[in-house]
Design a protein around this motif. Sequence first.
Motif, PDB file in Angstrom:
ATOM      1  N   GLY A 188       0.777  -1.223   0.000  1.00 42.03           N
ATOM      2  CA  GLY A 188       0.000   0.000   0.000  1.00 42.03           C
ATOM      3  C   GLY A 188       0.812   1.278   0.000  1.00 42.03           C
ATOM      4  O   GLY A 188       0.261   2.368  -0.212  1.00 42.03           O
ATOM      5  N   MET A 189       2.117   1.178   0.212  1.00 38.64           N
ATOM      6  CA  MET A 189       2.923   2.391   0.342  1.00 38.64           C
ATOM      7  C   MET A 189       3.050   3.133  -0.992  1.00 38.64           C
ATOM      8  O   MET A 189       2.988   4.372  -1.026  1.00 38.64           O
ATOM      9  CB  MET A 189       4.308   2.034   0.889  1.00 38.64           C
ATOM     10  CG  MET A 189       5.190   3.236   1.181  1.00 38.64           C
ATOM     11  SD  MET A 189       4.547   4.331   2.489  1.00 38.64           S
ATOM     12  CE  MET A 189       5.081   3.446   3.953  1.00 38.64           C
ATOM     13  N   TYR A 190       3.197   2.409  -2.083  1.00 42.33           N
ATOM     14  CA  TYR A 190       3.334   3.091  -3.384  1.00 42.33           C
ATOM     15  C   TYR A 190       2.084   3.897  -3.710  1.00 42.33           C
ATOM     16  O   TYR A 190       2.168   5.059  -4.118  1.00 42.33           O
ATOM     17  CB  TYR A 190       3.615   2.076  -4.497  1.00 42.33           C
ATOM     18  CG  TYR A 190       3.647   2.719  -5.869  1.00 42.33           C
ATOM     19  CD1 TYR A 190       4.729   3.490  -6.264  1.00 42.33           C
ATOM     20  CD2 TYR A 190       2.576   2.571  -6.756  1.00 42.33           C
ATOM     21  CE1 TYR A 190       4.756   4.101  -7.516  1.00 42.33           C
ATOM     22  CE2 TYR A 190       2.591   3.179  -8.003  1.00 42.33           C
ATOM     23  CZ  TYR A 190       3.688   3.947  -8.374  1.00 42.33           C
ATOM     24  OH  TYR A 190       3.708   4.555  -9.607  1.00 42.33           O
ATOM     25  N   LYS A 227       1.804   8.013  -4.181  1.00 41.50           N
ATOM     26  CA  LYS A 227       1.271   8.634  -5.393  1.00 41.50           C
ATOM     27  C   LYS A 227       0.265   9.719  -5.032  1.00 41.50           C
ATOM     28  O   LYS A 227       0.218  10.773  -5.677  1.00 41.50           O
ATOM     29  CB  LYS A 227       0.607   7.583  -6.289  1.00 41.50           C
ATOM     30  CG  LYS A 227       1.578   6.757  -7.124  1.00 41.50           C
ATOM     31  CD  LYS A 227       0.849   5.828  -8.072  1.00 41.50           C
ATOM     32  CE  LYS A 227       0.092   6.583  -9.140  1.00 41.50           C
ATOM     33  NZ  LYS A 227      -0.576   5.674 -10.110  1.00 41.50           N
ATOM     34  N   GLU A 228      -0.535   9.462  -4.003  1.00 36.98           N
ATOM     35  CA  GLU A 228      -1.497  10.470  -3.542  1.00 36.98           C
ATOM     36  C   GLU A 228      -0.779  11.640  -2.864  1.00 36.98           C
ATOM     37  O   GLU A 228      -1.074  12.809  -3.128  1.00 36.98           O
ATOM     38  CB  GLU A 228      -2.492   9.847  -2.565  1.00 36.98           C
ATOM     39  CG  GLU A 228      -3.415   8.799  -3.162  1.00 36.98           C
ATOM     40  CD  GLU A 228      -4.369   8.239  -2.121  1.00 36.98           C
ATOM     41  OE1 GLU A 228      -4.612   8.926  -1.101  1.00 36.98           O
ATOM     42  OE2 GLU A 228      -4.867   7.126  -2.320  1.00 36.98           O
ATOM     43  N   PHE A 286       2.577  17.148  -1.475  1.00 35.43           N
ATOM     44  CA  PHE A 286       3.802  17.345  -0.706  1.00 35.43           C
ATOM     45  C   PHE A 286       5.029  17.139  -1.583  1.00 35.43           C
ATOM     46  O   PHE A 286       4.998  16.382  -2.556  1.00 35.43           O
ATOM     47  CB  PHE A 286       3.878  16.342   0.454  1.00 35.43           C
ATOM     48  CG  PHE A 286       2.783  16.462   1.470  1.00 35.43           C
ATOM     49  CD1 PHE A 286       2.936  17.296   2.578  1.00 35.43           C
ATOM     50  CD2 PHE A 286       1.598  15.753   1.334  1.00 35.43           C
ATOM     51  CE1 PHE A 286       1.938  17.403   3.530  1.00 35.43           C
ATOM     52  CE2 PHE A 286       0.585  15.854   2.280  1.00 35.43           C
ATOM     53  CZ  PHE A 286       0.758  16.686   3.370  1.00 35.43           C
ATOM     54  N   HIS A 287       6.118  17.807  -1.196  1.00 35.26           N
ATOM     55  CA  HIS A 287       7.419  17.451  -1.740  1.00 35.26           C
ATOM     56  C   HIS A 287       7.835  16.135  -1.080  1.00 35.26           C
ATOM     57  O   HIS A 287       7.726  15.989   0.144  1.00 35.26           O
ATOM     58  CB  HIS A 287       8.456  18.518  -1.413  1.00 35.26           C
ATOM     59  CG  HIS A 287       8.156  19.873  -1.966  1.00 35.26           C
ATOM     60  ND1 HIS A 287       8.177  20.161  -3.308  1.00 35.26           N
ATOM     61  CD2 HIS A 287       7.808  21.036  -1.339  1.00 35.26           C
ATOM     62  CE1 HIS A 287       7.883  21.420  -3.504  1.00 35.26           C
ATOM     63  NE2 HIS A 287       7.637  21.982  -2.317  1.00 35.26           N
ATOM     64  N   LEU A 288       8.341  15.187  -1.867  1.00 32.02           N
ATOM     65  CA  LEU A 288       8.751  13.891  -1.322  1.00 32.02           C
ATOM     66  C   LEU A 288      10.229  13.657  -1.602  1.00 32.02           C
ATOM     67  O   LEU A 288      10.711  13.897  -2.711  1.00 32.02           O
ATOM     68  CB  LEU A 288       7.928  12.756  -1.940  1.00 32.02           C
ATOM     69  CG  LEU A 288       6.410  12.820  -1.765  1.00 32.02           C
ATOM     70  CD1 LEU A 288       5.764  11.583  -2.368  1.00 32.02           C
ATOM     71  CD2 LEU A 288       6.030  12.955  -0.296  1.00 32.02           C
ATOM     72  N   PRO A 324       8.896   4.221  -8.914  1.00 31.65           N
ATOM     73  CA  PRO A 324       9.336   5.071 -10.031  1.00 31.65           C
ATOM     74  C   PRO A 324       8.602   6.410 -10.049  1.00 31.65           C
ATOM     75  O   PRO A 324       7.403   6.482  -9.794  1.00 31.65           O
ATOM     76  CB  PRO A 324       8.986   4.217 -11.260  1.00 31.65           C
ATOM     77  CG  PRO A 324       7.853   3.345 -10.807  1.00 31.65           C
ATOM     78  CD  PRO A 324       8.149   3.028  -9.371  1.00 31.65           C
ATOM     79  N   ASP A 325       9.374   7.473 -10.324  1.00 28.72           N
ATOM     80  CA  ASP A 325       8.804   8.813 -10.528  1.00 28.72           C
ATOM     81  C   ASP A 325       8.038   9.337  -9.312  1.00 28.72           C
ATOM     82  O   ASP A 325       7.077  10.090  -9.455  1.00 28.72           O
ATOM     83  CB  ASP A 325       7.885   8.822 -11.754  1.00 28.72           C
ATOM     84  CG  ASP A 325       8.585   8.361 -13.020  1.00 28.72           C
ATOM     85  OD1 ASP A 325       9.737   8.782 -13.218  1.00 28.72           O
ATOM     86  OD2 ASP A 325       7.989   7.582 -13.779  1.00 28.72           O
TER      87      ASP A 325
END
Length: 228
Positions: A101-103, A107-108, A113-115, A135-136
């Motif tokens: 669930g982390m990906y 994405k949300e 936010f800046h990640l 990715p991305d």
Amino acid sequence: MFISYQPELKSMFNSLIFDADGVLMDSMPCHADAWVRTFSEVGINIVRQDIYDIEGSNHVGVINLIFERDGRKADPEMIEKLRVRKRELFLKKRNISPFEGMYDLLKELKEQFHLAVVSGSDRPIVDSMLNEFYPDIFEVIISGADVTNGKPDPEPYLKAIEILGVKKENCLVIENAPLGVASAKNADLCCVAVSTYVDSEKLSRADRIFPEHAPLMSFLKGLEPLDE
């Protein structure tokens, strides 16, 4: 173990900075096994937990800490030899996966936010994991090779903040390792932690400690971005 967390902090951030191993990826057993094998080849016997307890440090820090504990000192040639060997073993028998669930969550969060990622692992290892599983997603990636002083020194997190171009008070660090929490707090950053591989007592400097990923992810999902 939980530490009280002020409700107003939920809306003061515009940047989230993640550790990689143990936060994004269930990868530390693989790292630990590679280190156990590497050190055994130079006559030092350790177990997985020895590595979990110093997780977050870059390869120089790990090697120096283990050698010091054994009453030895590693010269630069030995450090490089062990670094290369550990990376070879890790990549050869890599058996890792992202936390469920982390990906999708990231994405949300990326929309608001800046990640960034701050990891103690070598650049090829960090890049291979993030390219495959995330990715991305991240604007900034700091590896153990990108700093002179690894965790618990504040340099890794301060470098990420500098590149992001944001204020300290608007950054939240997500960690799982004692040295990583120490690095974030030494940089005067707010930090939450998940006790993936160590007892929560070893993460006591964090502003809040989660026993597992599910409540951590619920907390992150509930964050409101800073109204700038």
